[in-house]
Design a protein around this motif. Sequence first.
Motif, PDB file in Angstrom:
ATOM      1  N   HIS A   9       0.807  -1.158  -0.198  1.00 22.15           N
ATOM      2  CA  HIS A   9      -0.103   0.068   0.091  1.00 22.15           C
ATOM      3  C   HIS A   9       1.107   1.370   0.035  1.00 22.15           C
ATOM      4  CE1 HIS A   9      -3.451   2.314   0.596  1.00 22.15           C
ATOM      5  NE2 HIS A   9      -2.990   2.763   1.661  1.00 22.15           N
ATOM      6  N   VAL A  11       1.515   4.472   1.627  1.00 27.33           N
ATOM      7  CA  VAL A  11       1.086   5.122   2.471  1.00 27.33           C
ATOM      8  C   VAL A  11       1.148   6.547   2.488  1.00 27.33           C
ATOM      9  CG1 VAL A  11       1.007   4.970   5.290  1.00 27.33           C
ATOM     10  CG2 VAL A  11       1.536   2.844   4.041  1.00 27.33           C
ATOM     11  N   GLU A  29      -0.527   4.717  10.442  1.00 29.31           N
ATOM     12  CA  GLU A  29      -1.333   4.964   9.440  1.00 29.31           C
ATOM     13  C   GLU A  29      -2.066   3.686   8.884  1.00 29.31           C
ATOM     14  OE1 GLU A  29      -2.587   7.564   8.059  1.00 29.31           O
ATOM     15  OE2 GLU A  29      -1.483   8.663   9.599  1.00 29.31           O
ATOM     16  N   LEU A  30      -1.285   2.489   8.840  1.00 29.30           N
ATOM     17  CA  LEU A  30      -1.864   1.269   8.274  1.00 29.30           C
ATOM     18  C   LEU A  30      -2.827   0.642   9.255  1.00 29.30           C
ATOM     19  CD1 LEU A  30       1.203  -0.422   6.694  1.00 29.30           C
ATOM     20  CD2 LEU A  30      -0.682   0.498   5.439  1.00 29.30           C
ATOM     21  N   LYS A  32      -4.625   2.242  11.349  1.00 23.78           N
ATOM     22  CA  LYS A  32      -5.951   3.283  11.478  1.00 23.78           C
ATOM     23  C   LYS A  32      -6.752   2.918  10.251  1.00 23.78           C
ATOM     24  CE  LYS A  32      -6.000   8.091  10.932  1.00 23.78           C
ATOM     25  NZ  LYS A  32      -4.947   9.018  11.100  1.00 23.78           N
ATOM     26  N   LYS A  33      -6.189   2.537   9.036  1.00 19.77           N
ATOM     27  CA  LYS A  33      -7.085   2.087   7.904  1.00 19.77           C
ATOM     28  C   LYS A  33      -7.530   0.587   8.140  1.00 19.77           C
ATOM     29  CE  LYS A  33      -6.321   2.525   3.062  1.00 19.77           C
ATOM     30  NZ  LYS A  33      -7.169   3.770   2.853  1.00 19.77           N
ATOM     31  N   THR A  37     -11.286  -4.277  10.337  1.00 19.22           N
ATOM     32  CA  THR A  37     -12.275  -4.029   8.980  1.00 19.22           C
ATOM     33  C   THR A  37     -12.216  -5.276   8.046  1.00 19.22           C
ATOM     34  OG1 THR A  37     -10.382  -3.170   7.851  1.00 19.22           O
ATOM     35  CG2 THR A  37     -11.847  -1.495   8.404  1.00 19.22           C
TER      36      THR A  37
ATOM     37  N   GLN B  33      -5.734   5.148  18.364  1.00 22.66           N
ATOM     38  CA  GLN B  33      -6.721   4.555  17.299  1.00 22.66           C
ATOM     39  C   GLN B  33      -7.846   3.556  17.641  1.00 22.66           C
ATOM     40  OE1 GLN B  33      -3.546   2.699  14.753  1.00 22.66           O
ATOM     41  NE2 GLN B  33      -2.282   3.894  16.278  1.00 22.66           N
TER      42      GLN B  33
END
Lengths: 219, 135
Positions: A9, A11, A29-30, A32-33, A37, B33
């Motif tokens: 990815h 980022v 960041e990863l 968070k994404k 999910t 987070q």
Amino acid sequence: MFVLAEMKHAVRIPPWNFNLKLTEAVVKELNKKLANTVMLNVGLCIMVFDIMKMEESYIIPGDGASHTKVHFRCVVFRPTIEEILVGKIKSSSREGVHVTLGFFDDIVIPPESLQHPSRFDEGEQLWVWEYETEDGKHDLFMDSGEEIRFRVTAETFTDTSPMMSPGGIPLKNDAASSSGATSDNETSKSMIPYLLTMEKAHNAVVFLMTGIHMDTGND
Amino acid sequence: MEVVKDNCAYLSNYEVLQLLKEVNTLDSKQNRQVNLRTVAYEASKYLEGTPCIHQSKEQIQKLMQALVPYNLTKIEKLQILNSCPTTPVEIQLIVEDAEERLTEEQVNGILKIIADSIPIPRPTGESESDGGASN
């Protein structure tokens, strides 16, 4: 069970994370994404496991953030077909028994996969296993909150991303464009991104007894 | 996001729990987070209900080595490790075609290996109350 999935990815690291070390910022960041999910045909992502490779970072004109292509591995919950799992009964309905693992809810045991013979008790809104013994039939109620052992028989992934036209522009609903966004959200909420279909581990009578409250007396 | 390989390795419940524990030890200021915190909390709660909380690295190595002669597949061994069966019927559920592949003695052998390498303290109070409720 849990598996590792290898992904890559680009980022984007926003400027206010420039004070962090690059790897830390990337993991943040990863996570968070990805965390919590469901990715299509991959499973439920839990967290980043490790970073395997980072390519050079670059800056795009007009954007203060830095972009780095990262190869990484992610911890993913993806039961194999035929795997045996233990969960708790969340609710029961005519459509079957819904089971939860705590962090993953979209598990359903359809009526035809329950033990035979079973019936749905309208009064209690529970499924009942009519367990036959020498001295008659026993009604074994599958109460909510009880532990249950089941086998994964199928998995269904549904693409819940916003509908895209071939040009990549989100398709608008017939309603006004402002309300279109919310109704899109609603439809994607009602769609289940990752559904596991189960059957009760039927040749395991011993376990079922622990999962079902036994009603032997009064009727 | 591009998936290179959707399944490059299997993790045991024990390994996942260790990873999640690290996340859970970060305090809430360090770790803003929400998604990660939610899933780490819920998943570790689930894992704490499985036998993996009683396991250690040495015990797992011992178990895996002891299971080599039984010709089980990787997934079967992993499931045995994750669920720590205590009765023959559990083994028969995990192992495909168990009737043909394993004799009764072998099944009992596997159960003994599991009990020896990963001793699980049995909470006596809980099983008694369970028995009382079902009568």
